[in-house]
Structures are given as structure tokens and as C-alpha cells.
Design an enzyme around this catalytic site. Structure first.
Site, PDB file in Angstrom:
ATOM      1  N   LEU A   1      11.697  20.142 146.707  1.00  0.00           N
ATOM      2  CA  LEU A   1      12.066  20.417 148.093  1.00  0.00           C
ATOM      3  C   LEU A   1      11.455  21.743 148.539  1.00  0.00           C
ATOM      4  CD1 LEU A   1      15.870  19.487 147.964  1.00  0.00           C
ATOM      5  CD2 LEU A   1      13.948  18.024 148.634  1.00  0.00           C
ATOM      6  N   GLU A   2      10.639  21.690 149.579  1.00  0.00           N
ATOM      7  CA  GLU A   2      10.131  22.898 150.225  1.00  0.00           C
ATOM      8  C   GLU A   2      10.722  22.873 151.621  1.00  0.00           C
ATOM      9  OE1 GLU A   2       8.732  25.117 152.580  1.00  0.00           O
ATOM     10  OE2 GLU A   2       6.679  24.383 152.405  1.00  0.00           O
ATOM     11  N   LEU A   3      11.757  23.682 151.831  1.00  0.00           N
ATOM     12  CA  LEU A   3      12.575  23.582 153.034  1.00  0.00           C
ATOM     13  C   LEU A   3      12.316  24.770 153.964  1.00  0.00           C
ATOM     14  CD1 LEU A   3      15.807  22.347 151.217  1.00  0.00           C
ATOM     15  CD2 LEU A   3      13.892  20.998 152.113  1.00  0.00           C
TER      16      LEU A   3
ATOM     17  N   PHE B   1       9.260  16.570 149.116  1.00  0.00           N
ATOM     18  CA  PHE B   1       9.667  16.620 150.522  1.00  0.00           C
ATOM     19  C   PHE B   1       9.502  18.023 151.075  1.00  0.00           C
ATOM     20  CE2 PHE B   1      12.980  17.639 153.647  1.00  0.00           C
ATOM     21  CZ  PHE B   1      12.797  16.655 154.596  1.00  0.00           C
TER      22      PHE B   1
END
Length: 498
Positions: A255-257, A232
Site C-alpha cells: 500500500l502506497e497511500l 495499490f
């Protein structure tokens, strides 16, 4: 890059198990620059469609995994051939649904191809193994450590650079031996669905699938027992939701936020036109809507006026307008909600007495009510203001003075985020010294931003910016499990004395 525009309303479907599928319900994709204008219609998947996509990927997995890395790489190279043939039209569509200028939309699709081909360069490492030798009298086995694919993977990408961002994960997931379902962003589903379908049509049915639709119908991409992993890229709150949903089925997540990237200008920084151009791009590309853009600029107090003046001179030339129009340098924000947020944090800074300098002219006519924001510099603000503490994701930047390196590092790290950072200095030693203290996954020296990212290097965040890594062999390993096989060694076993 030609001046292609879309001649008719764009229509995209789902692509599941080798078949295009249209739905009665559709997403009407709005043009963020022209209120009331619909760019196109994207299929809106039902929970049943999502279940079908998972089933198709699950069925295709054994044969795809059995091909081996070399076989998969060959199939992937063939699938990518000719993907650029429709890039001009893809870019025109993406510009209209996203709002960014045509050139950026064209580069968005180009980076996908570049990342795909770079992934194939590590194909020889995918099946590499390590053998741990027996130790007579202590460990009576020779153990082979190897890697195996996970199974079905869901990849969820955001609106801002959807095709390029997909390139950081999709080819690595496929090369690792997984089958994939790509979820297109709800506000920018058209161009990415076209690109993914063209590639998927050249792969075995079910290996690559693409879906679009309402988020409330997408839980099966995470909570289906046959989904091994979700990758995501998006907001921090979205990442938390992914983890919560994945917990019910123990679906693993990468997760790459968001980010709140610091750009740190030391006392000896080179502040000339070349470096100021780099900083300007690092802040204002895609109207500030890039996770790895600089979000806070820290400048040694003795150099503050130079940096402010340099950015101001460039902002005075900014042309706000429609992304496809010749001469436009800054398009609208993608959503009305984001425009409202950016307007709010700029007004909050003004109300607090901050030195807020705005530039450019808001467009009129049919663009008058588009999601446009005048770019702004906020000079020496109170550090508690949201323009400093939160990710702006818009064309506004705080410029904050410091007096020494220790203060610069402390301020740069005083944030929830840890995606990227940069150090601007004439000294390699100082770059290492300060850069190694920044708590983030990627550091540039005398530059910053997506255009300078090494697409071979592992990329990902620390702290609230997520975890897991994309690109390079680390990106492949993120889509694999580690397996150990131990073989008894007769001599080592005999030396155990029992």
C-alpha cells in the site's frame, strides 16, 4: 514536446491474453476543465472479463517465470523500445482527462520509461542467493536462501500520475517473474491503457494485461485465488478496503497511500529564489494533487515572513486555466468532489479566523464551471483545522511557525501520515539530526517532491501512509517470496554426536 492535441474522441479497450477487447458498456471519461465535455470512452470490464484477465496471467506465468531474470530483462527492454513514439498524443490525452498542464502530462509518461529502464539495471541481483554455512556441533546443514516470484499480481494506480506511478511497480513485478494485470483509474483510464497495451503487445500473451471499468466489478483482481498480490496506490480508505478484501483470500498487499508531508525550515534555512522555486513546486505541482507534495510547511518563527512572501510572489504569477492552453501554470482538480472538499477546508479556515491569502483568477467562459480552485496560503492556522490535519490534495498549504528544533520535529510527526518529509537548512549536521527524527519513508534536504525523487531508491510510507517498498532491489523483493533449501553436511552432522 510538440503541441499535439486529440483530433477525435479517444477509445480504449481492455487488453487480455494478448487480445484487445471492447465492451458494450463503457466509461465516459469527463474533462475536469470543461463541464459536459467527454474526452473519450474506455472499456468497462465485467466480472467475467476480470476473471479472464486473471486466467490469462495465470496461464502465462510458468513460462515467464522460467525465462529467468536475464531473459525477462531482455524481453522487457525490447518491449519498451519505441514507447515514446506516441508520447505527445498520450500527454495531450492525459492532460484532458486529468486536468494537469501538458508538460506535466508529458513528464508523467517519460517517468514511466525512466523507471522501467532503471528497474532493468538491477536484473543481475534478482536471482542472487545467500548460503548459510553449517556449524559443526550445532547446525548440520548448509542453507541456500533464494527468492522466487509470487505468481499473478494486480497493480492498481491512481488518477494523479497514473503512468509514472505504474513505473514504480510494474517493471519490478515483471522482472521478479510475475505476470501482471494493471487496473487503470476510472477517471483517467485512456492514456495509461494506450501505453500499457503498446508495451504488452511486445511481451508474450498474458504476461501483461490492462483493464478498466467500474470499481464494483473489480473484486476479482484481489479475491481470485489465483491472484497472489495486489499493489495499490491511492487513498487511505482505499488501502483499508484493499486489506479487508485481500484478507478473504490471504492476498498480500503493498500500500502506497496518502501523505501529510512536513517541510521543515530551520532557523538557518537558505530562503533565496532557487529554494523558494523548489518549495513552490513541492506544494503546487499538479495543483497539489501529488501524494508526496509538501502538505504542511513548518518555518522557524524568525523566517516566517520570508517564506510567506516568497510563496505569495510566485502565486501572484499563477495562471489558472486549461491544461493544454499555452501559458497555463495550474489546471483544475480532477474531480468535482475534490474541488468541493478543498473549497470546504479553505472556507473552514476562513471561518475560524485564520489568515487565508488567495491568489489567481478563476477562468471564465467554457471553463467557468470547471474544477478550478484559487491557490491559497493559510498562515499560522490553528493546528486542529482540517487544512493542517488532513491531506488537502489541492492548491492550499498551511504555513506554521515554530520556535525550536524539538517543537518542529514534534509538530512534523504529529500526524497520521508518514510518506515523505524535508529539512531545509544550511547545515548538513542539522539536516541529519532533524531528518533522522522524521517518521516517514523518504526525506529530502533543501528540496521536496516528485521531481527530486531518486528513482533508484526504495520508496514507501510509514504509519497511515502504507507499507511495502517500490523501486530498487527492494522493489523487486516486494514481489517475491523468500525460499530456503537446506543440504545436510556430513561432517557437521557427524559432529552432532547422534
Amino acid at each position: 514536446m510538440s503541441q499535439t492535441t486529440t483530433s477525435a474522441t479517444v477509445r480504449t479497450g481492455l487488453y487480455i491474453g494478448g487480445q484487445e477487447r471492447f465492451t458494450d458498456e463503457v466509461l465516459h471519461v469527463a474533462d475536469p476543465g470543461k463541464p459536459g465535455v467527454v474526452v473519450g470512452e474506455a472499456a468497462s470490464a465485467s466480472p467475467g472479463d476480470i476473471a479472464d484477465a486473471v486466467a490469462a496471467a495465470h496461464a502465462a506465468y510458468p513460462a515467464w517465470a522460467a525465462l529467468g531474470a536475464a531473459g525477462r530483462a531482455a524481453a522487457m527492454a525490447e518491449a519498451m523500445a519505441g514507447v515514446a513514439d506516441d508520447r505527445d498524443e498520450d500527454a495531450a490525452i492525459l492532460s484532458q482527462e486529468n486536468g494537469k498542464i501538458r508538460l506535466e502530462a508529458w513528464v508523467d509518461a517519460l517517468v514511466f520509461e525512466l523507471r522501467w529502464n532503471l528497474a532493468l539495471q538491477v536484473a543481475d541481483e534478482v536471482e542472487a542467493t545467500t548460503t548459510l554455512p553449517a556449524i559443526p556441533g550445532a547446525i548440520p546443514v548448509n542453507t541456500e536462501v533464494a527468492y522466487q516470484p509470487l505468481g499473478v499480481v494486480s497493480i492498481i494506480v491512481p488518477f494523479n500520475w497514473p503512468i509514472a506511478i505504474l513505473g514504480a511497480s510494474l517493471p519490478y513485478a515483471l522482472l521478479a517473474g510475475n505476470t501482471v494485470i494493471v487496473k487503470a483509474p476510472p477517471t483517467t483510464p485512456l492514456a495509461i491503457s494506450r501505453v500499457v497495451q503498446r508495451v504488452a503487445e511486445k511481451l508474450p500473451a498474458g504476461v501483461l494485461n490492462v483493464v478498466s471499468g467500474k470499481d464494483e466489478n473489480m473484486s476479482g483482481l484481489i479475491q481470485n485465488q489465483d491472484v497472489a498480490k495486489v499493489s495499490f496506490t491511492g487513498s487511505v480508505n482505499g488501502g483499508k478496503r484493499m486489506m479487508q478484501m485481500g484478507a478473504t483470500t490471504l492476498t498480500r498487499v503493498t500500500l502506497e497511500l496518502g501523505g501529510n508531508d512536513p517541510a521543515v525550515f530551520l532557523e538557518d534555512a537558505i530562503v533565496d529564489d532557487e529554494h523558494l522555486d523548489r518549495l513552490y513546486a513541492a506544494v503546487f505541482d499538479t495543483t497539489g494533487q501529488i501524494c508526496m507534495n509538501a502538505k504542511r510547511v513548518f518555518v522557524h518563527r524568525s523566517r516566517l515572513d520570508e517564506v510567506v512572501a516568497g510563496l505569495a510572489a510566485r502565486l501572484e504569477k499563477a495562471v489558472l486555466g486549461y491544461g493544454l492552453d499555452e501559458g497555463t501554470t495550474m489546471g483544475p482538480l480532477n474531480s468535482a468532489a475534490q474541488k468541493a472538499f478543498v473549497d470546504e477546508i479553505i472556507q473552514e479556515a476562513k471561518d475560524a479566523g485564520a489568515d487565508v491569502r488567495e491568489f489567481g483568477t478563476l477562468p471564465g467562459g467554457e471553463l467557468a464551471d470547471g474544477n478550478f480552485v484559487r491557490p491559497a496560503l493559510v498562515v499560522d492556522p490553528d493546528l486542529s483545522l482540517r487544512v493542517v490535519t488532513q491531506e488537502q490534495f489541492g492548491p492550499v498549504i498551511p504555513i506554521i511557525p515554530f520556535d525550536d528544533e524539538d517543537e518542529a520535529v514534534r509538530l512534523a510527526n504529529d500526524t497520521w501520515a508518514g510518506l515523505c518529509g524535508s529539512v531545509w537548512t544550511a547545515s548538513t549536521e542539522a539536516a541529519h539530526r532533524v531528518g533522522s527524527q522524521l517518521v516517514c519513508g523518504y526525506v529530502w534536504v533543501n528540496d521536496h517532491g516528485a521531481t527530486r525523487l531518486d528513482l533508484r531508491a526504495p520508496f514507501g510510507g510509514m504509519k497511515g501512509s502504507g507499507f511495502g517498498r517500490e523501486q530498487g532491489i527492494e522493489g523487486v523483493r516486494d514481489f517475491q517470496d523468500t525460499r530456503s533449501i537446506a543440504f545436510l553436511d556430513a561432517d557437521a552432522l557427524a559432529a552432532m554426536g547422534h
